[in-house]
Design an enzyme around this catalytic site. Structure first.
Site, PDB file in Angstrom:
ATOM      1  N   THR A   1       0.823  -1.212   0.000  1.00 16.63           N
ATOM      2  CA  THR A   1       0.000   0.000   0.000  1.00 16.63           C
ATOM      3  C   THR A   1       0.855   1.260   0.000  1.00 16.63           C
ATOM      4  O   THR A   1       1.971   1.266   0.543  1.00 16.63           O
ATOM      5  CB  THR A   1      -0.914   0.005   1.248  1.00 16.63           C
ATOM      6  OG1 THR A   1      -1.510   1.292   1.384  1.00 16.63           O
ATOM      7  CG2 THR A   1      -0.134  -0.265   2.530  1.00 16.63           C
TER       8      THR A   1
ATOM      9  N   TYR B   1      -1.694   0.153   9.924  1.00 14.43           N
ATOM     10  CA  TYR B   1      -1.945  -0.591   8.683  1.00 14.43           C
ATOM     11  C   TYR B   1      -0.718  -0.523   7.770  1.00 14.43           C
ATOM     12  O   TYR B   1      -0.183  -1.545   7.332  1.00 14.43           O
ATOM     13  CB  TYR B   1      -3.190  -0.015   7.985  1.00 14.43           C
ATOM     14  CG  TYR B   1      -3.362  -0.476   6.568  1.00 14.43           C
ATOM     15  CD1 TYR B   1      -3.463  -1.833   6.269  1.00 14.43           C
ATOM     16  CD2 TYR B   1      -3.427   0.448   5.515  1.00 14.43           C
ATOM     17  CE1 TYR B   1      -3.611  -2.258   4.958  1.00 14.43           C
ATOM     18  CE2 TYR B   1      -3.593   0.029   4.211  1.00 14.43           C
ATOM     19  CZ  TYR B   1      -3.673  -1.326   3.931  1.00 14.43           C
ATOM     20  OH  TYR B   1      -3.815  -1.742   2.637  1.00 14.43           O
TER      21      TYR B   1
END
Ligand code: UDP
Length: 330
Positions: A120, A144
């Protein structure tokens, strides 16, 4: 005729994984979905066999590798909500990092040497509005992003120890749905901007809350780079080919290089659906970066990736069509 090769697709019952299974099947592979259905949907598994399994269960993974002898793994399964990761980081370190480590160990032990990983842009963190290329500093500001960054490190170590070649894709913001309507985005609960805007348009929620209007951007809202899910999964098939061709390990950003603010996404959604979007302005969401825009066309140059549907028009109209007609019950 040669036998079809299998690819293990973790998270194949989820949003991006289910679209990946569709394009893998179309490209002549058998996608084997491995999913614990914690956030995915059995109904989304339409393009190959299903193995109901948890990535923390090493013995089960070993059996799956033996049974299917995959040529490669595509690893999508993960928790992926920035806000949740700030409230419960342990969930992200256990599920994402320990789960991925268990999978990577099982993969290496089975002698499978090709691994495509969903990372990501959140691994980059806050970077003063610069466009991000693959060599940008990775300094995540939420759990995350930190969990995905850690998995990138694990992959690098396993390349050295086990010649596990990997392609890492650092996604920017994924939106849209399969234009054929076979699969689409359906999270319970939903947290992502585009489906929430469409919910607000449909009256399924009172209003879309804008998380922060005081960012240092032209309209005060966060800027993100949106990529169509079909373009994204096309890149994965190219990444698989890259590994099969023996080109070694690499990391690629998957974004278009164009940023849209939250307000711009809302405005475009109103125009494209020809409906009002009820909004309320709220405080910032912890862990959100001001702007995340891909500054590189490495995937286009080196993989030959050609995004075809990553316009706001196509992303929102495909998502809108799915939103009105498609959902999963189980
Ligand atoms: N966002 C928002 N309201 C919402 C959901 C998201 O304003 O109800 C914003 C969020 O703060 C971020 C952008 O929309 O700036 C994209 O968020 P999303 O959760 O879709 O993806 P993320 O960037 O976290 O991967």
């Amino acid at each position: 005729m040669s036998q079809k090769q299998t690819v293990l697709v973790t998270g194949g019952a989820g949003y991006i994984g289910s679209h990946a299974c569709k394009v893998l099947a179309a490209a002549g592979y058998i996608p084997i979905t491995v999913d614990n259905l914690s956030t995915g949907w059995k109904e989304a598994v339409k393009f190959g066999p299903f193995e109901h399994a948890d990535l923390l269960d090493r013995a089960r993974l070993d059996k799956i590798f033996t049974k299917h002898a995959p040529v490669a793994v595509m690893h999508f399964a993960a928790f992926s909500q920035v806000g949740e990761s700030m409230k419960d980081p342990g969930l992200y370190w256990r599920n994402n990092v320990i789960g991925s480590l268990t999978l990577i160990e099982a993969c290496a032990a089975a002698g499978c040497q090709k691994f495509v990983f969903s990372s990501t842009c959140a691994t980059y963190g806050e970077q003063d509005g610069v466009a991000l290329d693959e060599n940008s500093l990775q300094a995540p500001i939420n759990a995350y992003g930190a969990s995905k960054r850690a998995i990138e490190d694990i992959l690098e170590n396993f390349e050295a120890s086990h010649r596990l070649n990997h392609v890492i894709f650092r996604y920017f913001n994924v939106a849209g749905a399969d234009p054929d309507g076979e699969v689409g985005e359906f999270h319970q609960p939903e947290t992502h901007l585009v489906p929430l805007v469409l919910d607000a348009i449909e009256g399924k929620r009172d209003a879309l809350t804008i998380y922060g209007t005081d960012y240092d951007t032209p309209d005060g809202t966060c800027i993100r780079d949106y990529v169509h899910v079909m373009d994204l999964v096309d890149a994965h098939v190219l990444g698989l080919k890259w590994l099969i061709d023996g080109k070694g390990s690499a990391a690629f950003n998957l974004g278009t290089g164009t940023g849209f603010s939250v307000r711009e996404v809302i405005d475009n959604s109103g125009v494209i659906t020809n409906r009002q979007v009820p909004i309320v302005e709220g405080p910032r969401r912890p862990g959100d970066c001001t702007a995340l825009v891909s500054g590189s066309d490495k995937a286009q140059k080196e993989l030959g990736w050609l995004p075809k549907r990553s316009t706001m028009e196509a992303m929102i109209s495909d998502a809108w069509r799915w939103h009105q007609n498609g959902h999963y019950d189980q």
